[in-house]
Write a protein that holds these residues in place. Sequence first.
Motif, PDB file in Angstrom:
ATOM      1  N   LYS A 231       3.060  -4.813  -8.615  1.00 14.53           N
ATOM      2  CA  LYS A 231       2.299  -4.449  -7.417  1.00 14.53           C
ATOM      3  C   LYS A 231       1.633  -3.083  -7.564  1.00 14.53           C
ATOM      4  N   MET A 232       2.067  -2.320  -8.555  1.00 16.29           N
ATOM      5  CA  MET A 232       1.414  -1.034  -8.854  1.00 16.29           C
ATOM      6  C   MET A 232       0.317  -1.221  -9.906  1.00 16.29           C
TER       7      MET A 232
ATOM      8  N   TYR B 250      -4.121  -5.966  -7.273  1.00 22.49           N
ATOM      9  CA  TYR B 250      -3.524  -5.431  -6.043  1.00 22.49           C
ATOM     10  C   TYR B 250      -4.118  -4.056  -5.708  1.00 22.49           C
TER      11      TYR B 250
ATOM     12  N   ILE C  96       7.951  -4.871  -8.760  1.00 18.66           N
ATOM     13  CA  ILE C  96       7.376  -3.682  -8.124  1.00 18.66           C
ATOM     14  C   ILE C  96       6.282  -3.073  -9.013  1.00 18.66           C
TER      15      ILE C  96
END
Lengths: 405, 142
Positions: A352-353, A19, A349
């Motif tokens: 996604k980091m 990502y 979350i």
Amino acid sequence: MLDVNKIRNDFPALDQMVYGQPLVYFDNGATTLKPTVVVDTLKEIYSKRNSNVHRGIHYLSLRMTEEYEEARKRVRKFINAGSDREIIFTSGTTASINTISSTFGEEFVKEGDEILISAMEHHSNIVPWQILAKRKSAILKVIPMNDKGEIVMEKLDDLMHEGTRILAINHVSNALGTINPVKEIIQKAHKENIPVLLDGAQAIPHGIVDVQDLDCDFYVFSGHKVYGPNGIGVLYGKEEWLEKLPPWQGGGDMVEKVSFEKTIYADLPFKFEAGTANYPGAVGLAKALDYIDTLGKDRITAYEKELLNYATSRLSGIDGLKIFGTAANKISIVSFLLEGIHQEDTGMILDKMGLALRTGTHCAEPVMTRFGIDGTVRASLVFYNTIEEIDRLYEGLIKLKQMFK
Amino acid sequence: MTLKEVQEQIIEEFEIYEDWMDKYNYLIELSQGLPALDHKYKTREYIIDGCQSKVWLYAEMDGNIIRYTADSDAIITKGIVALLIKVMSGRSPEEIKDADLFFIDRIGLKDNLSPTRANGLFSMVKQMKLYALAYFTKQQKL
């Protein structure tokens, strides 16, 4: 000191973006990444040296058999077993435990007998014993743990008695990181003539296993959690025990002589290795163990301790973050929850980091039940992880808290 | 709005978010707007089995259409649940049972809704369609 930057070059998987962010791999408890030397070994075997072991009289088969048996010696040395005959190759920890629950269970467990496990077991060290208990009308007993995630040793004494047939416990808890005082537990069990199986899946990658020093009767682990290939595992058993146990699965390679009237089983360790062996896996595993020894077990342990201390103090500084598993003696696993935020939200979350962590029950549902939670977020760190990566986790969690405010 | 139109609208809404974080912030926002599920339906009977977060789903007929209400204990999941309800609720059983949910792929939530993922969302779509099929079959018999 470990040269972590150099080590990271040995693991090409670390050098990638997810990502749009550089990957931080903190899911080592589930499976470790593989060093190039292991991947290359598998590639070479499949492209050049592949040939079935123990059967052929031709060159390739003889060489592969040699390599396979060398791998067995390598494993013996790594865990300091007394003899190669005590090293059985299996498909993994689960298969190793099932081998013992089935064969030991068949031979030694009868109605009303007790099987002892602990409150912090992985499902793989619960379900096989439940199946056995059901089959033999035996009783499964559980040693409790305290709020820190440590075995309550006084309770252990109460739970062991004449009817206890076997004690199966993890060396290190996968959900909490606790290193159990297994040497002391084994001494206590042996005083009562109870054999002990140690689930070493989480202990083996941290380089803390010496089966003779521990004096355990069985020790099991998986290759893929110790930088080796998937589908290979080890069952160590004391020769005196393995001699007494019947074979588990029947098939090729585990026999000496077969007629329709009678079969004579092969000697140890082959008695427990039915079917074509996973020789590429075994040789790959041996390479992984070589790799670990080159780095140095002591240096790995010291560096991982540093990572654990840093991660624990950094994460503890986050308001509303609770760590589950605060035993005095731990490997580099930090299991935690952020107050008011579901572990799944946290995991999604962080993903996604670019941060790979495990969320959920970690296949240890009773551990979660013990703490009255549904699951945790788990960061399991190893020698190729860095302080900077822990900082990224810290910053990620701070940002995440803002999102869910 | 038709089933197709409402999905296209969602896709458009998501197109303005380039960053993953913004997408997830939007899902968090959506979760807050999801009408509450009556507490009496937050029981074992209405739970959709998933590995990690819990999802409760309730369906009832309102004239010729189905109305869904749902909840989840995880926020992102609840946001996705809100999307599914926005698309599916208030339609006829016949329309829902054969619904082609193309928006899932287009807004990049395939990972969250794939059948191999260990959560209840894929099961949620399945359960919504099962309700629709049951009501549809009942209608046919009348």
